[in-house]
Each structure stands twice: as C-alpha cells, then as structure tokens.
Design a protein around this motif. Structure first.
Motif, PDB file in Angstrom:
ATOM      1  N   VAL A   1      24.185 -33.878  14.741  1.00  0.00           N
ATOM      2  CA  VAL A   1      23.678 -32.680  15.403  1.00  0.00           C
ATOM      3  C   VAL A   1      22.579 -33.031  16.408  1.00  0.00           C
ATOM      4  CG1 VAL A   1      22.206 -30.660  14.989  1.00  0.00           C
ATOM      5  CG2 VAL A   1      24.300 -30.976  13.678  1.00  0.00           C
ATOM      6  N   LEU A   2      21.651 -33.893  16.001  1.00  0.00           N
ATOM      7  CA  LEU A   2      20.544 -34.241  16.891  1.00  0.00           C
ATOM      8  C   LEU A   2      21.017 -35.065  18.078  1.00  0.00           C
ATOM      9  CD1 LEU A   2      17.753 -34.969  14.261  1.00  0.00           C
ATOM     10  CD2 LEU A   2      17.987 -32.976  15.756  1.00  0.00           C
ATOM     11  N   LEU A   3      21.964 -35.957  17.862  1.00  0.00           N
ATOM     12  CA  LEU A   3      22.533 -36.704  18.984  1.00  0.00           C
ATOM     13  C   LEU A   3      23.254 -35.750  19.938  1.00  0.00           C
ATOM     14  CD1 LEU A   3      23.995 -39.841  17.164  1.00  0.00           C
ATOM     15  CD2 LEU A   3      21.962 -39.763  18.617  1.00  0.00           C
ATOM     16  N   ALA A   4      23.937 -34.762  19.395  1.00  0.00           N
ATOM     17  CA  ALA A   4      24.674 -33.803  20.214  1.00  0.00           C
ATOM     18  C   ALA A   4      23.756 -32.968  21.094  1.00  0.00           C
ATOM     19  CB  ALA A   4      25.505 -32.890  19.325  1.00  0.00           C
ATOM     20  N   HIS A   5      22.506 -32.802  20.668  1.00  0.00           N
ATOM     21  CA  HIS A   5      21.578 -31.958  21.414  1.00  0.00           C
ATOM     22  C   HIS A   5      20.505 -32.754  22.151  1.00  0.00           C
ATOM     23  CE1 HIS A   5      23.509 -28.915  18.893  1.00  0.00           C
ATOM     24  NE2 HIS A   5      23.126 -28.059  19.803  1.00  0.00           N
ATOM     25  N   GLN A   6      20.742 -34.032  22.316  1.00  0.00           N
ATOM     26  CA  GLN A   6      19.854 -34.802  23.177  1.00  0.00           C
ATOM     27  C   GLN A   6      19.993 -34.317  24.616  1.00  0.00           C
ATOM     28  OE1 GLN A   6      17.523 -37.632  22.542  1.00  0.00           O
ATOM     29  NE2 GLN A   6      17.666 -36.253  20.801  1.00  0.00           N
ATOM     30  N   PRO A   7      18.908 -34.145  25.328  1.00  0.00           N
ATOM     31  CA  PRO A   7      19.003 -33.621  26.697  1.00  0.00           C
ATOM     32  C   PRO A   7      19.750 -34.535  27.645  1.00  0.00           C
ATOM     33  CG  PRO A   7      16.757 -34.345  26.190  1.00  0.00           C
ATOM     34  CD  PRO A   7      17.515 -34.351  24.903  1.00  0.00           C
ATOM     35  N   ASN A   8      19.705 -35.837  27.398  1.00  0.00           N
ATOM     36  CA  ASN A   8      20.402 -36.783  28.273  1.00  0.00           C
ATOM     37  C   ASN A   8      21.515 -37.457  27.478  1.00  0.00           C
ATOM     38  OD1 ASN A   8      21.280 -38.798  30.010  1.00  0.00           O
ATOM     39  ND2 ASN A   8      19.233 -39.234  30.798  1.00  0.00           N
ATOM     40  N   GLN A   9      22.715 -36.951  27.625  1.00  0.00           N
ATOM     41  CA  GLN A   9      23.845 -37.502  26.879  1.00  0.00           C
ATOM     42  C   GLN A   9      24.257 -38.882  27.388  1.00  0.00           C
ATOM     43  OE1 GLN A   9      25.640 -36.196  24.012  1.00  0.00           O
ATOM     44  NE2 GLN A   9      23.593 -35.267  24.001  1.00  0.00           N
ATOM     45  N   ASP A  10      23.856 -39.224  28.612  1.00  0.00           N
ATOM     46  CA  ASP A  10      24.136 -40.573  29.106  1.00  0.00           C
ATOM     47  C   ASP A  10      23.405 -41.614  28.252  1.00  0.00           C
ATOM     48  OD1 ASP A  10      25.811 -39.719  31.110  1.00  0.00           O
ATOM     49  OD2 ASP A  10      24.227 -39.636  32.634  1.00  0.00           O
ATOM     50  N   ASP A  11      22.182 -41.283  27.821  1.00  0.00           N
ATOM     51  CA  ASP A  11      21.433 -42.195  26.949  1.00  0.00           C
ATOM     52  C   ASP A  11      22.161 -42.388  25.626  1.00  0.00           C
ATOM     53  OD1 ASP A  11      19.443 -42.544  28.792  1.00  0.00           O
ATOM     54  OD2 ASP A  11      18.050 -41.115  27.888  1.00  0.00           O
ATOM     55  N   VAL A  12      22.717 -41.300  25.089  1.00  0.00           N
ATOM     56  CA  VAL A  12      23.446 -41.380  23.825  1.00  0.00           C
ATOM     57  C   VAL A  12      24.677 -42.260  23.982  1.00  0.00           C
ATOM     58  CG1 VAL A  12      24.697 -40.068  22.062  1.00  0.00           C
ATOM     59  CG2 VAL A  12      22.623 -39.118  23.098  1.00  0.00           C
ATOM     60  N   ARG A  13      25.433 -42.040  25.048  1.00  0.00           N
ATOM     61  CA  ARG A  13      26.642 -42.846  25.277  1.00  0.00           C
ATOM     62  C   ARG A  13      26.301 -44.318  25.491  1.00  0.00           C
ATOM     63  NH1 ARG A  13      28.348 -37.900  27.689  1.00  0.00           N
ATOM     64  NH2 ARG A  13      27.255 -38.387  29.631  1.00  0.00           N
ATOM     65  N   GLU A  14      25.213 -44.572  26.211  1.00  0.00           N
ATOM     66  CA  GLU A  14      24.806 -45.958  26.444  1.00  0.00           C
ATOM     67  C   GLU A  14      24.431 -46.637  25.135  1.00  0.00           C
ATOM     68  OE1 GLU A  14      21.381 -48.511  28.887  1.00  0.00           O
ATOM     69  OE2 GLU A  14      21.543 -46.324  29.148  1.00  0.00           O
ATOM     70  N   TRP A  15      23.678 -45.923  24.279  1.00  0.00           N
ATOM     71  CA  TRP A  15      23.292 -46.502  22.989  1.00  0.00           C
ATOM     72  C   TRP A  15      24.501 -46.738  22.100  1.00  0.00           C
ATOM     73  CZ3 TRP A  15      23.556 -44.065  18.077  1.00  0.00           C
ATOM     74  CH2 TRP A  15      23.027 -44.854  17.042  1.00  0.00           C
ATOM     75  N   LEU A  16      25.411 -45.765  22.046  1.00  0.00           N
ATOM     76  CA  LEU A  16      26.605 -45.929  21.223  1.00  0.00           C
ATOM     77  C   LEU A  16      27.439 -47.119  21.683  1.00  0.00           C
ATOM     78  CD1 LEU A  16      27.925 -42.299  20.604  1.00  0.00           C
ATOM     79  CD2 LEU A  16      27.107 -43.930  18.892  1.00  0.00           C
ATOM     80  N   GLY A  17      27.418 -47.379  22.973  1.00  0.00           N
ATOM     81  CA  GLY A  17      28.171 -48.504  23.494  1.00  0.00           C
ATOM     82  C   GLY A  17      27.621 -49.848  23.043  1.00  0.00           C
ATOM     83  N   LYS A  18      26.341 -49.874  22.689  1.00  0.00           N
ATOM     84  CA  LYS A  18      25.699 -51.136  22.310  1.00  0.00           C
ATOM     85  C   LYS A  18      25.592 -51.330  20.800  1.00  0.00           C
ATOM     86  CE  LYS A  18      22.713 -51.119  26.408  1.00  0.00           C
ATOM     87  NZ  LYS A  18      21.303 -51.024  26.879  1.00  0.00           N
ATOM     88  N   VAL A  19      25.441 -50.230  20.047  1.00  0.00           N
ATOM     89  CA  VAL A  19      25.135 -50.340  18.627  1.00  0.00           C
ATOM     90  C   VAL A  19      26.352 -50.810  17.828  1.00  0.00           C
ATOM     91  CG1 VAL A  19      25.767 -47.956  18.051  1.00  0.00           C
ATOM     92  CG2 VAL A  19      24.022 -49.144  16.709  1.00  0.00           C
ATOM     93  N   GLU A  20      26.090 -51.554  16.766  1.00  0.00           N
ATOM     94  CA  GLU A  20      27.132 -51.968  15.832  1.00  0.00           C
ATOM     95  C   GLU A  20      26.846 -51.299  14.495  1.00  0.00           C
ATOM     96  OE1 GLU A  20      29.861 -53.597  16.436  1.00  0.00           O
ATOM     97  OE2 GLU A  20      29.329 -53.928  18.544  1.00  0.00           O
ATOM     98  N   LEU A  21      27.717 -50.417  14.082  1.00  0.00           N
ATOM     99  CA  LEU A  21      27.524 -49.676  12.832  1.00  0.00           C
ATOM    100  C   LEU A  21      28.315 -50.345  11.712  1.00  0.00           C
ATOM    101  CD1 LEU A  21      27.863 -46.070  14.271  1.00  0.00           C
ATOM    102  CD2 LEU A  21      25.771 -47.171  13.478  1.00  0.00           C
ATOM    103  N   ALA A  22      27.621 -50.733  10.665  1.00  0.00           N
ATOM    104  CA  ALA A  22      28.270 -51.386   9.533  1.00  0.00           C
ATOM    105  C   ALA A  22      28.974 -50.340   8.679  1.00  0.00           C
ATOM    106  CB  ALA A  22      27.250 -52.141   8.695  1.00  0.00           C
ATOM    107  N   PRO A  23      30.209 -50.590   8.254  1.00  0.00           N
ATOM    108  CA  PRO A  23      30.896 -49.648   7.377  1.00  0.00           C
ATOM    109  C   PRO A  23      30.261 -49.629   5.993  1.00  0.00           C
ATOM    110  CG  PRO A  23      32.208 -51.641   7.670  1.00  0.00           C
ATOM    111  CD  PRO A  23      31.038 -51.750   8.604  1.00  0.00           C
ATOM    112  N   LEU A  24      29.746 -48.488   5.589  1.00  0.00           N
ATOM    113  CA  LEU A  24      29.077 -48.350   4.298  1.00  0.00           C
ATOM    114  C   LEU A  24      30.016 -47.841   3.209  1.00  0.00           C
ATOM    115  CD1 LEU A  24      25.708 -46.859   5.572  1.00  0.00           C
ATOM    116  CD2 LEU A  24      26.248 -49.240   5.077  1.00  0.00           C
TER     117      LEU A  24
END
Length: 259
Positions: A151-174
């Motif tokens: 929800v908080l990522l969805a309401h970030q004012p700059n969605q380009d920042d969110v997309r850029e971060w998602l492109g870099k982050v590696e999420l471990a499967p929990l």
C-alpha cells in the motif's frame, strides 16, 4: 511519508564520527550478531583500526560487549529505538483506534511506515490467538512482501523511484509463495493504488493473510498504512475482505481527524 532522505546538510554541521558510530551499530543483524573489528570494518567501509576504536567507545558507553575478540550488541541499544515509541506522536494517537479495531475484528491490527524501502511497524494491538500471525513493535520487513508495504509503495508520490528500486532489489523467498518476479510485483503495487487496499497472502509466513489500506491525514496525504493479519484457514480472500475491509476503512476515516 517518505522513503528517501532528501534534505541537504551543510558540511560545517556534519559530524562524521556520529555517522560512523551509528553505522557500526546498524552493521549488527541476525546474520552478524557477533563480529570482530575487521568484520565491522568491512561492513561499514572503515579500516579495522577505526572500527575497533568505535567499538571500544560503544563498549565503554554500554552499547556493545566483547569477549576480547568478538563484539555484540547489549540491551542498552533498545533505549535508542524505544525513545521513538516514547516520544513519537503518531503511535500514541492511533493506539485507541487500534484497540477498538482489534476488539471488533478479533485480529491483530497495525500501523506501519516506510523507512527507506523497509516497512516498520510502529503501533499494534493484538487479539488473543493460539496461532501467531503478527509482528512485534519495531519489526522490519521487505515492503513488497507485506500488505501495508504494498500500500505504501503504491502511494509513493514518485512511482519512478519505486520502479527503479524494484529493478535493483533482490528479494529472498521466505516461503514457497513469496513473490519475487519484478513484473508481478509492479502489477501488485499498481493494483493496490487502483483498489485503495492490498491483500498479501503467505509471502512472509505460511497460512497468513494480510489486508491493508492507506492511512491519510486531513490534507489527504498518506502518512502510514493500517493493516490486519489473520490465519487463512478455510476463509476465502473475498470473504476476508467483506469481513474486515469495512472496519479498516471506518477506522482509517476516524484516524484521519487525529493524524
């Protein structure tokens, strides 16, 4: 709500030693519970000698202990974190609403915020359950894997920042159900912005469903997320939404007048 430190500080006001001392404290985690001075230096970009001096100072102040080789944190570190809960306005203001909400839903309810790109739980009220479906105060989790984080990522004012971060982050499967595909994560975030709420199931814990929506102030700005966790059991997603979403929405409207 913010995820990035955007303010600039004059170099004359910058205390590098404080920055490095805090970096040493933040270097400890579940995978690095005890470290040598060399280990701490590697994790913070300091030389072994500099890291050792900071560790010895922190030991003198009571924030770390050592056996002569390895260093670890002491409970005194909690004083720093709990100072936030003792002094911050938002957790105190929402607590009465969380108590009422958890009593109605018979589920644990939370208010959380983003710190950089991590989700941090700053207020909670828990229902009595044999099964653990919740988070402790101060718990930090990857934002895309929890309903309030989405929800908080969805309401970030700059969605380009969110997309850029998602492109870099590696999420471990929990869990076997942890969503790590970047395209699907972006779609989940986009859908949460359209719907005004998010549902996340079994991303962090098997058999647990989370439902969240944005918590706004009087100006309509998103300041936090309001959420609940519950065991999935035999309840369908649609049935869970019908059962809890109206109460979450009502509570969020009430909180809007105080946050």
């Amino acid at each position: 709500m913010t995820t990035k430190r955007t303010s600039l500080l004059d170099k004359r006001d910058w205390i590098a030693g404080l920055e490095k001392g805090l970096a040493i404290l933040e270097a400890f985690d579940d995978k690095h519970a005890r470290m040598t001075a060399t280990d701490a230096g590697v994790r913070t970009g300091l030389s072994r000698t500099a890291a050792r001096r900071y560790l010895l100072t922190l030991e003198h102040l009571g924030y770390v202990y050592t056996d002569g080789k390895l260093y670890g944190l002491t409970p005194r570190v909690l004083r720093v974190g709990w100072s936030y809960f003792d002094s911050a306005r938002l957790p105190r203001l929402v607590q009465p609403y969380l108590q009422q909400l958890s009593a109605v839903l018979k589920e644990s309810v939370y208010v959380s915020v983003l710190d950089e790109w991590e989700l941090v739980f700053i207020a909670r009220n828990g229902a009595s359950r044999v099964m653990t479906t919740g988070f402790v105060l101060g718990a930090r989790v990857p934002a895309p894997l929890a309903s309030p984080g989405v929800v908080l990522l969805a309401h970030q004012p700059n969605q380009d920042d969110v997309r850029e971060w998602l492109g870099k982050v590696e999420l471990a499967p929990l869990t076997p159900y942890t969503l790590t595909d970047k395209t699907r994560l972006r779609e989940t975030i986009r859908q949460a912005r359209v719907d005004g709420f998010a549902v996340v199931e079994q991303q962090l814990q098997i058999g647990v469903r989370g439902i969240a929506l944005p918590l706004k102030n009087r100006q309509g700005e998103v300041v936090a997320a309001l959420s609940t966790n519950m065991p999935i059991g035999k309840e369908t997603t649609e049935a869970a939404l019908q059962r809890v979403l109206p109460y979450l929405q009502e509570a969020a409207l009430g909180m809007m007048n105080v946050v």
